[in-house]
Design a protein around this motif. Structure first.
Motif, short mmCIF file in Angstrom:
data_model
loop_
_atom_site.label_atom_id
_atom_site.label_comp_id
_atom_site.label_asym_id
_atom_site.label_seq_id
_atom_site.Cartn_x
_atom_site.Cartn_y
_atom_site.Cartn_z
N CYS A 177 22.29 8.88 31.05
CA CYS A 177 20.92 9.36 31.26
C CYS A 177 20.05 9.08 30.04
CB CYS A 177 20.92 10.86 31.56
SG CYS A 177 21.70 11.31 33.13
N VAL A 178 20.58 9.34 28.85
CA VAL A 178 19.82 9.12 27.62
C VAL A 178 19.59 7.64 27.39
CG1 VAL A 178 19.84 9.39 25.11
CG2 VAL A 178 20.60 11.27 26.58
N HIS A 179 20.64 6.82 27.57
CA HIS A 179 20.48 5.37 27.40
C HIS A 179 19.36 4.84 28.29
CE1 HIS A 179 23.70 4.46 24.69
NE2 HIS A 179 24.66 4.86 25.50
N ASP A 180 19.32 5.29 29.53
CA ASP A 180 18.31 4.79 30.48
C ASP A 180 16.90 5.06 29.97
OD1 ASP A 180 20.27 3.85 32.15
OD2 ASP A 180 20.13 5.49 33.60
N VAL A 181 16.69 6.25 29.42
CA VAL A 181 15.36 6.61 28.93
C VAL A 181 15.01 5.81 27.69
CG1 VAL A 181 13.94 8.47 27.97
CG2 VAL A 181 15.44 8.92 29.91
N VAL A 182 15.93 5.73 26.75
CA VAL A 182 15.67 5.02 25.50
C VAL A 182 15.44 3.54 25.75
CG1 VAL A 182 16.61 4.38 23.25
CG2 VAL A 182 16.96 6.69 24.13
N ASN A 183 16.25 2.95 26.63
CA ASN A 183 16.14 1.52 26.88
C ASN A 183 14.83 1.13 27.56
OD1 ASN A 183 18.66 1.12 25.77
ND2 ASN A 183 19.73 1.08 27.72
N ALA A 184 14.17 2.11 28.16
CA ALA A 184 12.89 1.84 28.81
C ALA A 184 11.72 1.89 27.83
CB ALA A 184 12.65 2.85 29.94
N MET A 185 12.00 2.23 26.58
CA MET A 185 10.94 2.36 25.57
C MET A 185 11.04 1.23 24.55
SD MET A 185 10.87 6.47 24.90
CE MET A 185 10.50 7.60 26.24
N SER A 186 9.92 0.81 24.05
CA SER A 186 9.88 -0.29 23.07
C SER A 186 10.08 0.25 21.65
CB SER A 186 8.54 -1.03 23.16
OG SER A 186 7.47 -0.14 22.85
N GLY A 187 10.64 -0.60 20.80
CA GLY A 187 10.77 -0.27 19.39
C GLY A 187 11.98 0.56 19.03
N VAL A 188 12.79 0.93 20.02
CA VAL A 188 13.98 1.74 19.75
C VAL A 188 15.16 1.20 20.55
CG1 VAL A 188 12.76 3.88 19.16
CG2 VAL A 188 13.28 3.35 21.56
N ALA A 189 16.34 1.58 20.11
CA ALA A 189 17.57 1.20 20.81
C ALA A 189 18.55 2.35 20.69
CB ALA A 189 18.16 -0.08 20.21
N SER A 190 19.56 2.34 21.55
CA SER A 190 20.57 3.41 21.52
C SER A 190 21.95 2.80 21.61
CB SER A 190 20.34 4.40 22.67
OG SER A 190 20.47 3.75 23.92
N GLU A 191 22.90 3.49 21.00
CA GLU A 191 24.29 3.09 21.07
C GLU A 191 25.15 4.33 20.96
OE1 GLU A 191 24.67 0.43 17.81
OE2 GLU A 191 24.55 1.99 16.28
N SER A 192 26.39 4.23 21.41
CA SER A 192 27.31 5.35 21.35
C SER A 192 28.30 5.16 20.22
CB SER A 192 28.04 5.53 22.68
OG SER A 192 27.15 5.90 23.69
N GLU A 193 28.73 6.27 19.64
CA GLU A 193 29.73 6.21 18.58
C GLU A 193 30.70 7.38 18.76
OE1 GLU A 193 27.65 6.65 14.87
OE2 GLU A 193 27.53 8.84 15.07
#
Length: 207
Positions: A177-193
């Protein structure tokens, strides 16, 4: 929720490990290191190719899952309407009713466990790991809204301060759910650790 026997939950270790591939990380996006193992199969050359699953096969999985959940509700003496469907290319079962919170648990922990058991039941009958999504009392829909707010807040902080933001540990469904929101926005990226059950998302400035 009191301990009770679960219908069709008996699995050999090999079957359980295979089916669990459909649970661990399959809800994360490709930006996550958790790949959808149940969607892939090894080629003779060691590569990966997508398995094609027909709409009828997916609906069959949802029917099997619905029967399993219905049996589970009978054992636990819970009342609920059960709907089986296929949405976004995956089988789904939704349970709607009152006094179902015990089937969700704290932050959806019980629901995640029930989903895994249901996937194992599907695997036992079909021999194919399933990406079945189980929802109870609309929990997942409500949680998506909450996580969208969490993701947007993290994005705002990243853009304001230019530093990565690490979120709390989440389930695979929550990370998706979080990845989907972040990936739809410019200037940011998300990854899991990290590793389960402490796997979390890091939101950072895009490269």
């Amino acid at each position: 929720m009191t301990e009770t026997s679960i219908p069709h939950a008996e699995q050999s270790l090999d079957e359980e490990e295979t089916a669990t591939l459909a649970v661990d990380g399959d809800d994360d996006t490709e930006t996550d290191d958790d790949n959808a193992a149940d969607e892939d199969t090894d080629t003779a050359a060691g590569g990966r190719v997508k398995k094609a699953v027909s709409e009828s096969d997916l609906f069959r999985q949802s029917e099997i899952a619905a029967d399993y959940v219905e049996g589970l509700l009978d054992i636990l003496d819970y009342d609920g309407d059960i709907d089986e469907l296929v949405a976004a290319g995956r089988p789904m079962v939704e349970v709607v009713g009152e006094r179902l919170q015990n089937l969700v648990g704290q932050r959806g922990a019980t629901l995640e466990a029930l989903q895994e058991l249901t996937r194992l039941a599907v695997f036992r009958q079909t021999g194919t790991p399933s990406r079945l999504l189980l929802d109870v009392g609309g929990y997942r829909a409500n949680r998506r809204k909450e996580l969208a707010a969490v993701a947007k807040n993290a994005v705002e902080k990243v853009k304001e301060y230019g530093e990565p933001v690490r979120l709390d540990a989440m389930s695979a469904f929550e990370r998706k759910c979080v990845h989907d929101v972040v990936n739809a926005m410019s200037g940011v990226a998300s990854e899991s650790e990290g590793v389960e059950p402490n796997r979390r998302i890091v939101v950072r400035p895009a490269d």
